[in-house]
Motif scaffolding. Sequence first.
Motif, PDB file in Angstrom:
ATOM      1  N   VAL A  15       0.852  -1.180   0.000  1.00  0.00           N
ATOM      2  CA  VAL A  15       0.000   0.000   0.000  1.00  0.00           C
ATOM      3  C   VAL A  15       0.892   1.235   0.000  1.00  0.00           C
ATOM      4  O   VAL A  15       1.813   1.333   0.812  1.00  0.00           O
ATOM      5  N   VAL A  16       0.634   2.125  -0.937  1.00  0.00           N
ATOM      6  CA  VAL A  16       1.440   3.332  -1.066  1.00  0.00           C
ATOM      7  C   VAL A  16       0.633   4.501  -0.513  1.00  0.00           C
ATOM      8  O   VAL A  16      -0.492   4.754  -0.955  1.00  0.00           O
TER       9      VAL A  16
ATOM     10  N   MET B 126     -11.539  -5.841  -2.197  1.00  0.00           N
ATOM     11  CA  MET B 126     -10.078  -5.796  -2.287  1.00  0.00           C
ATOM     12  C   MET B 126      -9.425  -6.686  -1.232  1.00  0.00           C
ATOM     13  O   MET B 126      -8.412  -7.338  -1.493  1.00  0.00           O
ATOM     14  N   LYS B 127     -10.032  -6.724  -0.049  1.00  0.00           N
ATOM     15  CA  LYS B 127      -9.491  -7.583   1.015  1.00  0.00           C
ATOM     16  C   LYS B 127      -9.548  -9.048   0.602  1.00  0.00           C
ATOM     17  O   LYS B 127      -8.596  -9.809   0.805  1.00  0.00           O
TER      18      LYS B 127
ATOM     19  N   VAL C 285      -0.758  -3.625  -5.742  1.00  0.00           N
ATOM     20  CA  VAL C 285      -0.153  -2.350  -5.372  1.00  0.00           C
ATOM     21  C   VAL C 285      -1.308  -1.359  -5.272  1.00  0.00           C
ATOM     22  O   VAL C 285      -2.052  -1.162  -6.237  1.00  0.00           O
ATOM     23  N   VAL C 286      -1.483  -0.785  -4.094  1.00  0.00           N
ATOM     24  CA  VAL C 286      -2.659   0.034  -3.830  1.00  0.00           C
ATOM     25  C   VAL C 286      -2.238   1.427  -3.377  1.00  0.00           C
ATOM     26  O   VAL C 286      -1.548   1.569  -2.369  1.00  0.00           O
ATOM     27  N   VAL C 287      -2.646   2.436  -4.145  1.00  0.00           N
ATOM     28  CA  VAL C 287      -2.462   3.809  -3.686  1.00  0.00           C
ATOM     29  C   VAL C 287      -3.761   4.215  -3.027  1.00  0.00           C
ATOM     30  O   VAL C 287      -4.829   4.116  -3.637  1.00  0.00           O
TER      31      VAL C 287
ATOM     32  N   ARG D 149      -3.444  -0.639   7.212  1.00  0.00           N
ATOM     33  CA  ARG D 149      -3.062  -1.287   8.461  1.00  0.00           C
ATOM     34  C   ARG D 149      -3.477  -2.760   8.465  1.00  0.00           C
ATOM     35  O   ARG D 149      -2.725  -3.633   8.889  1.00  0.00           O
ATOM     36  N   GLU D 150      -4.664  -3.016   7.956  1.00  0.00           N
ATOM     37  CA  GLU D 150      -5.226  -4.358   8.051  1.00  0.00           C
ATOM     38  C   GLU D 150      -4.714  -5.297   6.961  1.00  0.00           C
ATOM     39  O   GLU D 150      -4.486  -6.478   7.217  1.00  0.00           O
ATOM     40  N   VAL D 151      -4.534  -4.800   5.763  1.00  0.00           N
ATOM     41  CA  VAL D 151      -4.310  -5.682   4.615  1.00  0.00           C
ATOM     42  C   VAL D 151      -2.870  -5.667   4.097  1.00  0.00           C
ATOM     43  O   VAL D 151      -2.388  -6.662   3.574  1.00  0.00           O
TER      44      VAL D 151
END
Lengths: 217, 242
Positions: free
Chosen positions: B31-32, B179-180, B190-192, B200-202
């Motif tokens: 995660v970005v 998404m989860k 890759v998630v912005v 925090r969770e994923v």
Amino acid sequence: MPDIAIFTDNLEIYMKGFGNTVWASVIALLGSFALGTIIAVFRISSVKPLRWIGTAYVEFVRNIPLLLVVFVFYYGLPSVGVTLSGFICGTVGLTVYTASFVAEAIRAGIMSIPAGQTEAARASGLTYMQTMRHVVLPQAIKIVIPPLSNQFINLVKNSSVLGVFAGFDLMYYGDQVASKTYATFDTYLFVAALYLVLTIPLSLAALQLERRLAKNG
Amino acid sequence: MIEFRQVEKHYGDFHVLKGIDLSIAQGEVVVVVGPSGSGKSTLLRCINRLEGITSGTLTVNEVNVADKKADINKLRREIGMVFQHFNLYPHMKVVDNITLAPMKSLGVPKPQAVETAEMYLEKVGISDKASAFPSQLSGGQQQRVAIARALAMKPKIMLFDEPTSALDPEMVGEVLDVMKTLAQEGMTMVVVTHEMGFAREVADRVVFMDKGQIVEISPPEEFFEQPREERARLFLNRVLRH
């Protein structure tokens, strides 16, 4: 009340002109649509020389009067040894002239499609051509129909330029009827009515098409 | 799977990406995060060459992305992308949105493509919307269609560019849930995003960017509890305080 006899007595002459006007319009419509699309694609091309050619074409042609465009073909070509009839020069001139406006309408339509559409299509692996064909153009065409139908209505009316060059169109034969009958006003009223017979259905057809496309999403 | 080595990018005078080094392994969820204008989206868009890089090397699935000779369309088929503004094709029904690329780019026959589309619509929880047009759907539904559309290409990597930023708050959850699930199934992602809860969770790792640089790369627990860098602390203070 216009004298209907002027129309009925000269029906054959009127119809000859009407037929040629229809011909010139149909040829120029198809021609300018094809040429205009090519010029539009040139104008948005990533290849610089193509973009220059497209821009130069549009800026030169649409910024001089139609009459002068036809002049180039009618008076210019004989000086290089090519002599064409008034009908051909008029129709070709009309095609070339209208194509510059058609190109701008189509280009504007393509540009109005959000960049995100192209990005989504390209990101999914579609090629540039596939993206144009399946994603961009189907959306652009809806936007382009109103300005394009304007251009085609103008085209039908502008075909009267053929009359100046002995193009045997409706205007040319209208002049003949007028000089024969001396009923100038009535003669041209019927000429106008015949133009309306062409342009009004064209308007309605465009409106119909616009509605049909609007329904699909 | 994705490898940035000293990647630089300039937009004219503007230096958007500075010395980016980042490698992402298969099955990893990265995660970005970072302030707007920090280059997060640009970084993401380089991966499938929606943006070109100025220098350095970037390899994805062993392909040098910057190589002019690389078959970019082939590479893009393996990378799904989900955009902030969904970018569904408004003139096509939901099902046609999903089948377009598999049919045209992979040559999947129509019945099979439709079957796949229905399967993914089911997966994102809107199997009843196949014949709707995008304009008839809520934002959350549109974004789930967009995810189904990307998944229908059976990609190896999924890129998410602020997928919930354009959504009404009550619709954010339904998209994040999808998404989860994807992350749990082992998709490389890759998630912005600005959704710190999701990060925090994923996330396996959180990448914090600021002013075109990667400032910190940490596991989420570490990043949120005790960020190493001052800039990361300031950023977290701002975003977590409300």
